[in-house]
Design an enzyme around this catalytic site. Sequence first.
Site, short mmCIF file in Angstrom:
data_model
loop_
_atom_site.label_atom_id
_atom_site.label_comp_id
_atom_site.label_asym_id
_atom_site.label_seq_id
_atom_site.Cartn_x
_atom_site.Cartn_y
_atom_site.Cartn_z
N HIS A 1 -2.66 -5.59 4.00
CA HIS A 1 -3.63 -4.34 3.75
C HIS A 1 -4.56 -4.40 2.59
O HIS A 1 -5.38 -3.58 2.20
CB HIS A 1 -2.57 -3.46 3.40
CG HIS A 1 -1.58 -3.60 2.43
ND1 HIS A 1 -0.36 -3.84 2.24
CD2 HIS A 1 -1.96 -3.07 1.01
CE1 HIS A 1 0.26 -3.58 1.23
NE2 HIS A 1 -0.77 -3.45 0.35
N ASP B 1 2.30 -8.16 7.68
CA ASP B 1 1.38 -7.33 6.59
C ASP B 1 1.03 -8.41 5.59
O ASP B 1 1.09 -8.29 4.34
CB ASP B 1 2.05 -6.37 5.67
CG ASP B 1 1.10 -5.51 4.97
OD1 ASP B 1 -0.18 -5.58 5.31
OD2 ASP B 1 1.50 -4.89 4.03
N SER C 1 0.26 -5.24 -5.13
CA SER C 1 0.13 -5.73 -3.55
C SER C 1 -0.24 -7.19 -3.62
O SER C 1 -1.38 -7.28 -3.79
CB SER C 1 -0.34 -4.71 -2.94
OG SER C 1 0.08 -3.59 -2.52
#
Length: 481
Positions: free
Chosen positions: A121, A151, A228
């Site tokens: 993402h 992901d 992230s």
Amino acid sequence: MSMRRLLLSGAAIMVLAIGGTLAFAPWNAPGLAQVAVAPTVPSSDGQIKLSFAPVVKAVSPSVVNVYATRIEQRAVSPFANDPFFSRFFGQQQFQSRPRESQSLGSGVIVEAGGVILTNRHVIEGATDVRIALSDGREFAVDVMIEDAQTDLAVLRVREAGDVRFPAINFANSDSLEVGDLVLAIGNPFGVGQTVTSGIVSALARTGVEQSDYEFFIQTDAAINPGNSGGALVDMDGHLVGINTAIYSQSGCSVGIGFAIPANMARLVAEAGVNGGDIIRPWFGAKLQAVNADIAASLGMAAPHGALITEVAPDGPAARAGFASGDVIVSVDGTAVNDPSSFNFRLATKPIGEVAALERLRGGVTEPVGFTVEAAPVLDDSQRASITGNSRFGGTSVAQVNPALAEAKGMPYDAQGVIITAVEPGSPAEQMGLQVDDVILSLNEVLMESAKAFADTASQRVRTWQIILQRDGRITRSIVSG
């Protein structure tokens, strides 16, 4: 960074760590004896100077900043969607224009030649991706793998030359225990590389993100937007997870962060390093969680395991002797709590390996050797593409087999063709077809094969009657030819 917001409430028990000794705040619970442990003062120079600095110094060069640039279409006026203003001024006044936007995340160098692991993402939809090392050097990278199921994404430095990058070592994330110390390293809010410390709060968390392999490490090390794709490391300086999500009302850390375990991340990284595709095991059976009622009916002391509800004919599970009603309770000696737990354990096994499963059948637990197999590969005869000015021009499809049927939530004997690609600007896109749509019927002709679709969709007719499945729902549409 993608986030789920959750309002948490409950009582907290405070634990004070002083000089390496735990002191619990008194809790007047009836029937429980209170144990008071006196705090102690550090008694040596070595205790005073205890620090994570050696671990951070060894690991931080392996963590990079990831900059992703996207081109987005944005309206030039806030009144673009207002019917009155659009009618008054004309729609041409509100045409959207491309606008460049940037997002920031983190990544981890996993191979000295310049291979980086990050979250999908972070770079999804990006037209340009760059990384910055901890010493400030920047490099353009190519996206090698984007894996929506985990992901995760793999990047490779475009022009590394003779540069050797500081790669991190993977840990065995299965050896983690609740309470282990961990460090989270990333670039939160773009302020620069930041290190936070905490413990492993829980293992095998599910329901965190919409992915096929929900099996997360939970930690109270502070994780914020920008973290992230960053590293979660143990006290040996080895990678135990890729930081990926937080639970928060405000969007900032509240002490509940999640990381993808290293054992899953390693498989994706190895595929990127080797330049190959990710080949995942396929069990060939549908599973559901064992609740209290099911456990009672099966004579289980407590609800756990993965209950088989349907078995694909001639699939790996069927060949291993599994049947509906069996409960898988462990994989290679590790307990299986639910289907997510089993799927994760199986996904980390190499193709061809024999996994030691335990199943409960008729109240008896018995071992089963299961040979890990990949899903069946479709050949050219099971694929088709439509070109030209046909109404379905720009569509590529694959014939539904049991593995695809399982992934789409369809019965194993389901038929149809699944859309694998739709060319931008094509008649198919203008008609509204999307990747992962399953076309079941065209003009009352069942789509039993890719050839049936190619023969039917290439025809010129005035009207198309289309039956398709999208996101689990079957829809019927009539479209002019």
